[in-house]
Design a protein around this motif. Structure first.
Motif, short mmCIF file in Angstrom:
data_model
loop_
_atom_site.label_atom_id
_atom_site.label_comp_id
_atom_site.label_asym_id
_atom_site.label_seq_id
_atom_site.Cartn_x
_atom_site.Cartn_y
_atom_site.Cartn_z
N ARG A 37 1.31 -1.43 -0.28
CA ARG A 37 0.57 0.14 -0.22
C ARG A 37 0.74 1.14 0.05
O ARG A 37 0.50 2.22 -0.87
CB ARG A 37 -1.00 0.36 1.17
CG ARG A 37 -1.73 -1.29 1.43
CD ARG A 37 -3.22 -0.35 2.09
NE ARG A 37 -4.09 0.55 1.28
CZ ARG A 37 -5.05 0.09 0.51
NH1 ARG A 37 -5.28 -0.82 -0.09
NH2 ARG A 37 -5.18 1.78 0.36
N THR A 38 1.89 0.81 0.25
CA THR A 38 2.76 2.12 0.56
C THR A 38 4.17 2.68 0.16
O THR A 38 5.04 3.22 -0.21
CB THR A 38 3.25 3.06 2.53
OG1 THR A 38 4.02 1.63 2.93
CG2 THR A 38 1.88 2.43 2.89
N ASP A 62 1.73 7.43 6.48
CA ASP A 62 1.37 7.14 4.93
C ASP A 62 0.42 5.84 4.52
O ASP A 62 -0.54 5.48 3.97
CB ASP A 62 2.74 6.08 4.13
CG ASP A 62 3.61 7.42 4.64
OD1 ASP A 62 2.93 8.89 4.49
OD2 ASP A 62 4.87 6.71 3.71
N LEU A 63 0.11 4.89 6.04
CA LEU A 63 -0.37 3.61 5.77
C LEU A 63 -2.04 4.42 5.23
O LEU A 63 -3.02 4.04 5.12
CB LEU A 63 -0.94 2.56 6.58
CG LEU A 63 -1.46 1.38 6.43
CD1 LEU A 63 -1.14 0.62 5.13
CD2 LEU A 63 -1.22 0.52 7.93
N ASN A 65 -3.31 6.88 4.41
CA ASN A 65 -3.28 8.13 4.22
C ASN A 65 -3.72 6.76 2.58
O ASN A 65 -4.30 7.93 2.00
CB ASN A 65 -2.90 8.91 3.62
CG ASN A 65 -2.17 10.58 4.24
OD1 ASN A 65 -2.83 10.34 5.50
ND2 ASN A 65 -1.21 10.20 4.86
N SER A 66 -3.30 6.31 2.67
CA SER A 66 -2.95 4.89 1.17
C SER A 66 -4.46 4.72 0.60
O SER A 66 -5.44 4.29 0.16
CB SER A 66 -2.19 4.03 1.60
OG SER A 66 -2.82 2.72 2.09
N ASN A 68 -7.12 6.71 1.14
CA ASN A 68 -7.65 8.02 -0.01
C ASN A 68 -9.24 8.28 0.78
O ASN A 68 -10.36 8.52 -0.32
CB ASN A 68 -7.68 7.26 -1.40
CG ASN A 68 -6.36 7.52 -2.00
OD1 ASN A 68 -5.93 8.63 -1.61
ND2 ASN A 68 -6.19 6.70 -2.78
N SER A 73 -7.35 11.62 7.04
CA SER A 73 -5.57 12.41 6.60
C SER A 73 -5.00 12.18 8.01
O SER A 73 -5.20 12.27 8.95
CB SER A 73 -6.02 13.56 5.32
OG SER A 73 -5.65 14.13 6.74
N GLY A 146 -7.34 -2.09 -2.97
CA GLY A 146 -5.70 -2.27 -3.20
C GLY A 146 -6.36 -3.24 -2.11
O GLY A 146 -7.08 -4.28 -1.68
#
Length: 202
Positions: A37-38, A62-63, A65-66, A68, A73, A146
């Motif tokens: 994912r990142t 980051d995870l 935020n992946s 979306n 966020s 994903g």
């Protein structure tokens, strides 16, 4: 390495038990998911390596935020160039806390989540793994695309019954209330009386 010296006596015993619960297989699954994912890669293996991987909180942000997801966020603080260790520790803890708040906003229960100290002190990394599996389940329930891990939560199956159906259901006696169709006390000795044992002789 842990941020504090190893304990003694009971605290050391508890720490050893926590370490024994840690699963390398689960770690590999979570690390593979994070990488998919990142793009962030875990170097090494084991509880200490995984703790170092997540310590500054940027991987966790980051995870999140992946996914979306609108309104969710996590903008991590940069720790680059910070020379004072106490200041660096504070920024890292803030990043982990931002991740936890974003996960809670996604719908995770606080009881299912690790605490910042679990990563900071390397005290319960098995709980961190459990949280990440639960996060995967919540993300699936939100229809995030994903790579995914965790079990997909069942959706609500609400039913509406009209008044006649509900009235008919009230007349049915559930088995929890008992039944007169199976074994009973009939013909047995009354409550509180002595047991009658009779030997037949020919």
């Amino acid at each position: 390495m842990a941020a504090r010296p190893k304990g003694y006596g009971m605290s050391r015993e508890i720490e050893d038990r926590m370490r024994a619960k840690y699963s390398i297989d689960e770690e590999a699954e979570v690390a593979s998911w994070i990488n998919a994912r990142t793009g962030r890669q875990l170097s090494g293996q084991g509880q200490d390596a995984f703790r170092d991987f997540l310590l500054d909180g940027t991987v966790l942000c980051d995870l999140i935020n992946s996914f979306n997801l609108p309104g969710i966020s996590c903008k991590p603080n940069s720790t680059a160039g910070i020379k004072l260790q106490a200041m660096k520790n504070m920024k890292e803890s803030e990043n982990i806390e931002m991740f936890l708040k974003a996960a809670e906003k996604m719908g995770m229960k606080r009881l299912d989540m690790f605490q910042t100290v679990n990563i900071r002190d390397n005290s319960n990394m098995s709980q961190v793994l459990s949280t990440l599996f639960a996060l995967g389940s919540v993300a699936q329930a939100k229809n995030v695309g994903g790579a995914m891990i965790g079990t997909k939560y069942a959706k609500k199956n609400e039913r509406e019954f009209d008044e006649d159906t509900q009235r008919a259901g009230r007349n049915v006696i559930g088995l929890q209330m008992g039944t007169n169709q199976v074994a009973s006390q009939r013909g047995m000795t009354g409550y509180g009386q002595g047991r009658q044992i009779i030997h037949k002789t020919d």
